[in-house]
Design an enzyme around this catalytic site. Structure first.
Site, PDB file in Angstrom:
ATOM      1  N   GLU A  42       0.540  -1.306   0.161  1.00  0.00           N
ATOM      2  CA  GLU A  42      -0.440   0.036  -0.215  1.00  0.00           C
ATOM      3  C   GLU A  42       0.985   1.657   0.219  1.00  0.00           C
ATOM      4  O   GLU A  42       0.056   2.339  -0.398  1.00  0.00           O
ATOM      5  CB  GLU A  42      -0.767   0.151   1.107  1.00  0.00           C
ATOM      6  CG  GLU A  42      -2.454  -1.118   1.089  1.00  0.00           C
ATOM      7  CD  GLU A  42      -2.265  -1.428  -0.085  1.00  0.00           C
ATOM      8  OE1 GLU A  42      -3.149   0.380  -0.615  1.00  0.00           O
ATOM      9  OE2 GLU A  42      -3.452  -1.657  -0.942  1.00  0.00           O
ATOM     10  N   TYR A 125      -5.632   6.990   3.666  1.00  0.00           N
ATOM     11  CA  TYR A 125      -6.082   6.320   3.012  1.00  0.00           C
ATOM     12  C   TYR A 125      -5.419   4.603   3.068  1.00  0.00           C
ATOM     13  O   TYR A 125      -6.301   3.286   3.135  1.00  0.00           O
ATOM     14  CB  TYR A 125      -5.441   6.112   1.592  1.00  0.00           C
ATOM     15  CG  TYR A 125      -5.160   5.010   0.602  1.00  0.00           C
ATOM     16  CD1 TYR A 125      -6.797   5.416  -0.007  1.00  0.00           C
ATOM     17  CD2 TYR A 125      -3.992   4.448   0.235  1.00  0.00           C
ATOM     18  CE1 TYR A 125      -6.305   3.037  -0.769  1.00  0.00           C
ATOM     19  CE2 TYR A 125      -3.810   3.225  -0.400  1.00  0.00           C
ATOM     20  CZ  TYR A 125      -5.318   2.560  -1.070  1.00  0.00           C
ATOM     21  OH  TYR A 125      -5.183   1.049  -1.425  1.00  0.00           O
ATOM     22  N   ASP A 143      -8.745   6.223  -2.034  1.00  0.00           N
ATOM     23  CA  ASP A 143      -8.211   7.332  -3.384  1.00  0.00           C
ATOM     24  C   ASP A 143      -8.685   7.689  -3.981  1.00  0.00           C
ATOM     25  O   ASP A 143      -9.629   7.937  -4.494  1.00  0.00           O
ATOM     26  CB  ASP A 143      -7.378   6.462  -3.525  1.00  0.00           C
ATOM     27  CG  ASP A 143      -7.619   4.951  -4.051  1.00  0.00           C
ATOM     28  OD1 ASP A 143      -8.689   4.746  -4.623  1.00  0.00           O
ATOM     29  OD2 ASP A 143      -7.016   3.851  -5.198  1.00  0.00           O
TER      30      ASP A 143
END
Length: 356
Positions: A42, A125, A143
DNA sequence: AACTCGGGGGG
DNA sequence: CCCCCAGAGTT
């Protein structure tokens, strides 16, 4: 918050998730349930395309297979693995966050938004992405993809360039998210945005177009609304690969904050009032021989462009304050940003590749 | 809220 | 040439 009728919300979740489970791309971080690996992926995926990340992800987890391996690695080794990926503060913040997990949380990644958000480099996020994907916690992970998809489905016309607009989408996701499978729901939204609901959407392939207000009104190309910012400076840069009589190269490490923090580079100056040789003399207190032009190219950052001109030179002098001489092998091992790698590649071509 | 922070792929 | 991408930290 009521987005569709209750029944339609259920149908939407079902359509999105079943499409995702059927059509999802086979990505390396989808083959693991290790929360640390998902965290790494991520962070790498922040502002970075999937295809770019894949080889970096593979090498990174092979080099740092556990939280402890990364926590106690040398920062230079971490940067080396990040070399070319950009946004280098991500690498340092990730290591700081991982070290915090090892030392403060007994190597257990926190499973609440409140706690995981305290970790370096974990923003709204990434917190939601790790929580939902690794721990099946129903949390939003908004996002750019998610804002594009939902702005079309729900015809949300707020300007996504404004920070507070993201909160609208976070509330929407929390109202819509599937409590049984938040991982597939969040990843489904992102997968849809990455493959079908792209800036130029392929609505005929969309599994949820029946739920899409923008599609019904033929306005999908107008969304999301995003105000543009216009400012781009261009800076002329001159970089010199200087070699001493031992065949070693002069480099310096950039400051620990700011652009390309802690990356290594050849001596650089922004302008040449008279001659570059004189500039080197005054800036670095160093005498160099004549300059041989090497390469010229533009390097574009997000908010800045370097117009690079590079040269080679030789010197008899010792390294000035803040600089060091390195052997070819040592230069090879130092973490360098892409413009520096381009210069270094050209140096190697000139000196070490046999000309025909 | 505005700025800073990389690099590359695609229309 | 342009846009923008599985964003976060700092001011």
């Amino acid at each position: 918050m009521q987005l569709f009728e209750r029944k339609l919300e259920n149908e939407f979740r079902k359509a999105l998730i079943s499409w995702y489970l059927e059509e999802k791309r086979d990505l390396p971080w989808r083959r693991t349930s290790n929360p640390y690996y998902i965290w790494v992926s991520e962070v790498m995926l922040q502002q970075t395309r999937v295809d770019t990340v894949i080889p970096y992800y593979e090498r990174f987890i092979e080099r740092f297979p556990s939280l402890a391996d990364l926590a106690y690695a040398k920062e230079e080794d971490v940067l080396k693995m990040w070399e070319g990926l950009g946004y280098y503060s991500r690498a340092r913040n990730l290591q700081a966050g991982v070290k915090e997990v090892v030392e403060e949380y007994g190597s257990w990644i926190p499973e609440t938004r409140k706690d995981i958000s305290k970790l370096k480099g974990v923003g709204p996020y990434t917190a939601g992405a790790v929580l939902s994907i690794a721990f099946d916690v129903p949390e939003h992970a908004v996002d750019g993809n998610v804002m594009r998809v939902l702005s079309r489905i729900l015809l949300i016309e707020e300007d996504i360039a404004i920070p507070r607009t993201r909160k609208i989408f976070e509330e929407v996701v929390m109202a819509l998210i599937d409590k049984e499978d938040p991982s597939s729901f969040n990843q489904g939204l992102m997968e849809l945005g990455a493959t079908i609901c792209t800036p130029r959407p392929k609505c005929l392939l969309c599994p949820v177009r029946d739920f899409c207000t923008a599609f019904h009104e033929g306005r999908q190309e107008e969304l999301p609304v995003k105000s543009k910012k216009v400012k781009m400076k261009t800076v002329p840069m001159h970089s010199i690969a200087i070699r001493n009589t031992e065949g070693k190269w002069l480099l310096t490490q950039r400051p620990s904050k700011g652009l390309l923090a802690n990356m290594w580079e050849f001596p650089m100056v922004e302008n040449i009032p008279v001659s570059l040789e004189d500039m080197v003399k005054t800036e670095f207190g160093m005498n160099i021989g004549s300059l041989a032009p090497l390469t010229e190219f533009r390097h574009v950052f997000s908010h800045l462009t370097w117009e690079m001109k590079s040269y080679m030179a030789v010197t008899d002098d010792a390294a000035p304050e803040g600089f060091e001489f390195f052997s070819t092998e040592e230069v090879e091992a130092l973490p360098k940003a892409v413009p520096v790698m381009k210069i270094w590649d050209e140096v190697k071509n000139r000196l070490f590749v046999k000309k025909t």
